[in-house]
Design a protein around this motif. Sequence first.
Motif, PDB file in Angstrom:
ATOM      1  N   ALA A  40      53.123  33.599 -24.845  1.00 18.93           N
ATOM      2  CA  ALA A  40      53.314  34.179 -26.181  1.00 18.93           C
ATOM      3  C   ALA A  40      52.257  35.251 -26.430  1.00 18.93           C
ATOM      4  O   ALA A  40      51.238  35.307 -25.739  1.00 18.93           O
ATOM      5  CB  ALA A  40      53.225  33.100 -27.254  1.00 18.93           C
ATOM      6  N   LYS A  41      52.528  36.053 -27.448  1.00 16.78           N
ATOM      7  CA  LYS A  41      51.563  37.057 -27.891  1.00 16.78           C
ATOM      8  C   LYS A  41      51.502  37.005 -29.406  1.00 16.78           C
ATOM      9  O   LYS A  41      52.533  36.957 -30.086  1.00 16.78           O
ATOM     10  CB  LYS A  41      51.997  38.452 -27.426  1.00 16.78           C
ATOM     11  N   ILE A  42      50.277  37.009 -29.921  1.00 18.10           N
ATOM     12  CA  ILE A  42      50.071  36.992 -31.370  1.00 18.10           C
ATOM     13  C   ILE A  42      50.293  38.399 -31.895  1.00 18.10           C
ATOM     14  O   ILE A  42      49.766  39.373 -31.351  1.00 18.10           O
ATOM     15  CB  ILE A  42      48.656  36.508 -31.733  1.00 18.10           C
ATOM     16  N   GLY A  43      51.075  38.492 -32.962  1.00 16.40           N
ATOM     17  CA  GLY A  43      51.326  39.773 -33.607  1.00 16.40           C
ATOM     18  C   GLY A  43      50.549  39.883 -34.906  1.00 16.40           C
ATOM     19  O   GLY A  43      49.526  39.227 -35.101  1.00 16.40           O
ATOM     20  N   ALA A  44      51.070  40.670 -35.797  1.00 16.75           N
ATOM     21  CA  ALA A  44      50.406  40.947 -37.071  1.00 16.75           C
ATOM     22  C   ALA A  44      50.332  39.701 -37.954  1.00 16.75           C
ATOM     23  O   ALA A  44      51.094  38.755 -37.787  1.00 16.75           O
ATOM     24  CB  ALA A  44      51.161  42.056 -37.801  1.00 16.75           C
ATOM     25  N   ALA A  45      49.410  39.754 -38.880  1.00 18.81           N
ATOM     26  CA  ALA A  45      49.288  38.682 -39.872  1.00 18.81           C
ATOM     27  C   ALA A  45      50.550  38.651 -40.725  1.00 18.81           C
ATOM     28  O   ALA A  45      51.236  39.657 -40.917  1.00 18.81           O
ATOM     29  CB  ALA A  45      48.066  38.923 -40.749  1.00 18.81           C
ATOM     30  N   HIS A  46      50.857  37.451 -41.240  1.00 17.92           N
ATOM     31  CA  HIS A  46      52.034  37.274 -42.090  1.00 17.92           C
ATOM     32  C   HIS A  46      51.581  36.533 -43.351  1.00 17.92           C
ATOM     33  O   HIS A  46      51.202  35.365 -43.287  1.00 17.92           O
ATOM     34  CB  HIS A  46      53.107  36.465 -41.351  1.00 17.92           C
ATOM     35  N   GLY A  47      51.598  37.206 -44.461  1.00 16.10           N
ATOM     36  CA  GLY A  47      51.167  36.579 -45.709  1.00 16.10           C
ATOM     37  C   GLY A  47      49.657  36.518 -45.834  1.00 16.10           C
ATOM     38  O   GLY A  47      48.923  37.157 -45.091  1.00 16.10           O
ATOM     39  N   ARG A  84      47.842  33.396 -46.159  1.00 16.53           N
ATOM     40  CA  ARG A  84      47.293  32.081 -45.836  1.00 16.53           C
ATOM     41  C   ARG A  84      46.977  31.885 -44.362  1.00 16.53           C
ATOM     42  O   ARG A  84      46.805  30.762 -43.907  1.00 16.53           O
ATOM     43  CB  ARG A  84      48.252  30.998 -46.315  1.00 16.53           C
ATOM     44  N   GLY A  85      46.929  32.959 -43.582  1.00 13.89           N
ATOM     45  CA  GLY A  85      46.530  32.842 -42.185  1.00 13.89           C
ATOM     46  C   GLY A  85      47.659  32.723 -41.182  1.00 13.89           C
ATOM     47  O   GLY A  85      47.406  32.521 -40.001  1.00 13.89           O
ATOM     48  N   GLU A  86      48.893  32.851 -41.622  1.00 11.47           N
ATOM     49  CA  GLU A  86      49.999  32.808 -40.658  1.00 11.47           C
ATOM     50  C   GLU A  86      50.040  34.101 -39.852  1.00 11.47           C
ATOM     51  O   GLU A  86      49.576  35.156 -40.309  1.00 11.47           O
ATOM     52  CB  GLU A  86      51.336  32.609 -41.375  1.00 11.47           C
ATOM     53  N   VAL A  87      50.605  34.004 -38.652  1.00  8.61           N
ATOM     54  CA  VAL A  87      50.738  35.164 -37.776  1.00  8.61           C
ATOM     55  C   VAL A  87      52.170  35.249 -37.267  1.00  8.61           C
ATOM     56  O   VAL A  87      52.880  34.254 -37.190  1.00  8.61           O
ATOM     57  CB  VAL A  87      49.779  35.099 -36.561  1.00  8.61           C
ATOM     58  N   ARG A  88      52.560  36.448 -36.904  1.00 10.58           N
ATOM     59  CA  ARG A  88      53.803  36.612 -36.158  1.00 10.58           C
ATOM     60  C   ARG A  88      53.477  36.229 -34.719  1.00 10.58           C
ATOM     61  O   ARG A  88      52.452  36.619 -34.188  1.00 10.58           O
ATOM     62  CB  ARG A  88      54.285  38.045 -36.242  1.00 10.58           C
TER      63      ARG A  88
END
Length: 179
Positions: free
Chosen positions: A10-17, A19-23
């Motif tokens: 997997a690869k971590i993408g941009a932040a989402h929201g 509260r610390g979630e990531v794509r």
Amino acid sequence: MSKAARICVAKIGAAHGVRGEVRLWPFTEDPMAVIDYGPLSTKDGARQFEVARARVTKDHLVAMLKGVTNRDEAERLNGIELYIARDALPDTDEGQYYHADLIGLAAIDPQGAAIGTVTAIHNFGAGDIIEIAPKSGPSLLLPFTNAVVPTVDLAAGHVVIELPGEIEGDSPDSADSAP
């Protein structure tokens, strides 16, 4: 042939929201499988991440990683690739292969003559493409089908390649002539 020590899953993408979630862009057949692998690490193994929870969106996951609690922390992770030990992956079925197991195999013709080395497996949406680097000249990009790659022998360390013939179609001279 020895198996690759680590596989990128997997690869971590941009932040989402906020509260610390990531794509999270998984490279697994089942996108949610990244949760089942346990701790994932960077390529060098220096950092570990564990997916606490995830949900499927249109073309990626939105994931919460343990220890990541706000957007700033999530933004700093953008672009990090996540790996697991190759041995943690399940065995494949007959005729199925992990891309990492194919990289580095010798590519030979049906008579056993060397063609080159497998350098990559690509998929641009229309099926898998095997990339072979010959000893000289440009790389060969061929369809990864049973017709072109009839034999994959991991134990022997090679793939057999049936190079396709000419593509049928108009001759170059007929393209300029009008009816």
